[in-house]
Write a protein that holds these residues in place. Sequence first.
Motif, PDB file in Angstrom:
ATOM      1  N   GLY A  49       2.495  16.143  -2.314  1.00 53.29           N
ATOM      2  CA  GLY A  49       1.931  15.372  -3.476  1.00 53.29           C
ATOM      3  C   GLY A  49       2.525  14.106  -3.870  1.00 53.29           C
ATOM      4  O   GLY A  49       2.176  13.474  -4.723  1.00 53.29           O
ATOM      5  N   SER A  50       3.788  13.863  -3.195  1.00 57.92           N
ATOM      6  CA  SER A  50       4.465  12.752  -3.398  1.00 57.92           C
ATOM      7  C   SER A  50       3.749  11.456  -2.730  1.00 57.92           C
ATOM      8  O   SER A  50       3.084  11.517  -1.841  1.00 57.92           O
ATOM      9  N   GLU A  51       4.000  10.435  -3.413  1.00 54.39           N
ATOM     10  CA  GLU A  51       3.666   8.925  -3.172  1.00 54.39           C
ATOM     11  C   GLU A  51       4.830   8.296  -2.369  1.00 54.39           C
ATOM     12  O   GLU A  51       5.903   8.216  -2.843  1.00 54.39           O
ATOM     13  N   PHE A  52       4.388   7.610  -1.340  1.00 49.84           N
ATOM     14  CA  PHE A  52       5.282   6.954  -0.545  1.00 49.84           C
ATOM     15  C   PHE A  52       4.653   5.404  -0.047  1.00 49.84           C
ATOM     16  O   PHE A  52       3.584   5.467   0.026  1.00 49.84           O
ATOM     17  N   LEU A  53       5.636   4.723   0.486  1.00 51.72           N
ATOM     18  CA  LEU A  53       4.888   3.315   0.991  1.00 51.72           C
ATOM     19  C   LEU A  53       4.353   3.847   2.398  1.00 51.72           C
ATOM     20  O   LEU A  53       4.661   4.490   3.334  1.00 51.72           O
ATOM     21  N   TRP A  54       3.085   3.229   2.504  1.00 49.68           N
ATOM     22  CA  TRP A  54       2.152   3.381   3.565  1.00 49.68           C
ATOM     23  C   TRP A  54       3.071   2.940   4.865  1.00 49.68           C
ATOM     24  O   TRP A  54       3.619   1.719   4.913  1.00 49.68           O
ATOM     25  N   PRO A  55       3.133   3.791   5.915  1.00 47.77           N
ATOM     26  CA  PRO A  55       3.941   3.222   6.964  1.00 47.77           C
ATOM     27  C   PRO A  55       3.604   1.782   7.675  1.00 47.77           C
ATOM     28  O   PRO A  55       4.779   1.014   7.933  1.00 47.77           O
ATOM     29  N   LEU A  56       2.549   1.367   7.580  1.00 45.99           N
ATOM     30  CA  LEU A  56       2.167  -0.132   8.091  1.00 45.99           C
ATOM     31  C   LEU A  56       2.032  -1.178   7.087  1.00 45.99           C
ATOM     32  O   LEU A  56       1.868  -2.324   7.232  1.00 45.99           O
ATOM     33  N   SER A  57       2.474  -0.923   5.746  1.00 44.82           N
ATOM     34  CA  SER A  57       2.384  -1.705   4.772  1.00 44.82           C
ATOM     35  C   SER A  57       3.850  -2.782   4.843  1.00 44.82           C
ATOM     36  O   SER A  57       4.820  -2.298   5.165  1.00 44.82           O
ATOM     37  N   SER A  58       3.234  -3.768   4.451  1.00 49.92           N
ATOM     38  CA  SER A  58       4.440  -4.975   4.255  1.00 49.92           C
ATOM     39  C   SER A  58       5.249  -4.605   3.075  1.00 49.92           C
ATOM     40  O   SER A  58       4.559  -3.966   2.028  1.00 49.92           O
ATOM     41  N   TYR A  59       6.481  -5.250   2.965  1.00 51.34           N
ATOM     42  CA  TYR A  59       7.302  -4.942   1.887  1.00 51.34           C
ATOM     43  C   TYR A  59       8.017  -6.135   1.603  1.00 51.34           C
ATOM     44  O   TYR A  59       8.291  -6.920   2.315  1.00 51.34           O
ATOM     45  N   GLY A  60       8.911  -6.096   0.640  1.00 51.14           N
ATOM     46  CA  GLY A  60      10.141  -7.180   0.473  1.00 51.14           C
ATOM     47  C   GLY A  60      10.007  -7.903  -0.822  1.00 51.14           C
ATOM     48  O   GLY A  60       9.227  -7.258  -1.770  1.00 51.14           O
ATOM     49  N   SER A  61      10.972  -8.773  -1.187  1.00 49.80           N
ATOM     50  CA  SER A  61      11.105  -9.166  -2.373  1.00 49.80           C
ATOM     51  C   SER A  61      10.028  -9.685  -3.051  1.00 49.80           C
ATOM     52  O   SER A  61       9.864  -9.925  -4.496  1.00 49.80           O
ATOM     53  N   ALA A  62       9.035 -10.349  -2.218  1.00 50.71           N
ATOM     54  CA  ALA A  62       7.998 -10.937  -2.766  1.00 50.71           C
ATOM     55  C   ALA A  62       6.940  -9.981  -3.240  1.00 50.71           C
ATOM     56  O   ALA A  62       5.849 -10.284  -4.201  1.00 50.71           O
ATOM     57  N   VAL A  63       6.883  -8.642  -3.039  1.00 51.37           N
ATOM     58  CA  VAL A  63       6.054  -7.644  -3.502  1.00 51.37           C
ATOM     59  C   VAL A  63       6.344  -7.232  -5.047  1.00 51.37           C
ATOM     60  O   VAL A  63       7.549  -6.805  -5.173  1.00 51.37           O
ATOM     61  N   ALA A  65       0.710  -1.108   0.103  1.00 50.42           N
ATOM     62  CA  ALA A  65      -0.035   0.001   0.058  1.00 50.42           C
ATOM     63  C   ALA A  65       0.882   1.304  -0.033  1.00 50.42           C
ATOM     64  O   ALA A  65       2.014   1.404   0.525  1.00 50.42           O
ATOM     65  N   THR A  66       0.426   2.307  -0.761  1.00 51.44           N
ATOM     66  CA  THR A  66       1.028   3.612  -0.786  1.00 51.44           C
ATOM     67  C   THR A  66       0.273   4.759  -0.065  1.00 51.44           C
ATOM     68  O   THR A  66      -0.949   4.341  -0.099  1.00 51.44           O
ATOM     69  N   ALA A  67       0.900   5.596   0.197  1.00 50.85           N
ATOM     70  CA  ALA A  67       0.223   6.709   0.712  1.00 50.85           C
ATOM     71  C   ALA A  67       0.394   8.065   0.003  1.00 50.85           C
ATOM     72  O   ALA A  67       1.625   8.066  -0.671  1.00 50.85           O
ATOM     73  N   ARG A  68      -0.304   9.139   0.050  1.00 50.81           N
ATOM     74  CA  ARG A  68       0.184  10.353  -0.632  1.00 50.81           C
ATOM     75  C   ARG A  68       0.175  11.652   0.252  1.00 50.81           C
ATOM     76  O   ARG A  68      -0.519  11.563   1.263  1.00 50.81           O
ATOM     77  N   SER A  69       1.382  12.137   0.249  1.00 48.39           N
ATOM     78  CA  SER A  69       1.619  13.433   1.129  1.00 48.39           C
ATOM     79  C   SER A  69       0.780  14.382   0.768  1.00 48.39           C
ATOM     80  O   SER A  69       0.910  14.817  -0.644  1.00 48.39           O
ATOM     81  N   GLU A  70      -0.010  15.053   1.667  1.00 46.77           N
ATOM     82  CA  GLU A  70      -0.800  16.115   1.277  1.00 46.77           C
ATOM     83  C   GLU A  70       0.008  17.501   1.048  1.00 46.77           C
ATOM     84  O   GLU A  70      -0.707  18.199   0.285  1.00 46.77           O
TER      85      GLU A  70
END
Length: 140
Positions: free
Chosen positions: A92-106, A84-89
Motif C-alpha cells: 500500500g506504500s507510494e513510490f516513484l513510478w519507475p519511468l517517471s522523471s525526477y530531479g531538482s526541478a520537480v 508520477a507515483t505508483a502504489r504497491s498492491e
Amino acid sequence: ILRAFSGGGVGEDDDIARAIVYAADNGVHVLNFSFGDIYPSLTMQAAIQYAYQKGVVMVGSAGNGTGDSPHYPSDFDEVISVSATARSETTGSEFLWPLSSYGSAVALGAPGSGIYTTDLTDTAGVAKYGEFSGTSTAAP
C-alpha cells in the motif's frame, strides 16, 4: 477547454505559445501541460512568463524515462513540475513510478500509474475505459 495541438497530437511551439497567451487573456486560471521536450523554447517561455504575470497557475508533466535530464515546459520556473507515483498492491506504500522523471526541478509527485481514463480508440460508439500511466496522468 483549450487545445493547442491538432487532433493527431501535433503541435509546434508557436501553437502552444499562442494558446497560452489566449488563455491568459481570456481569464483562464489553471493550465496543464501534459507534454514536453528536452529543448527549451524561448517562444513558449515568453508566453509562460506572460501568463504567470497574469496570475495563471501552470502545471506540467515532468517527463517519462528522462531521469533527471531537462524537460520543458515543466522545468521553467513558472511551471509546477509533477512526477508520477505508483502504489504497491502488497504494502500500500507510494513510490516513484519507475519511468517517471525526477530531479531538482520537480515540485511534487502525484498518482500516475494505472490511472483509468476514457479510451478513444473505440470507434463503435461504446463507452470504453483503459489504464494509462505516466507523468501526463499525474500532472492534471
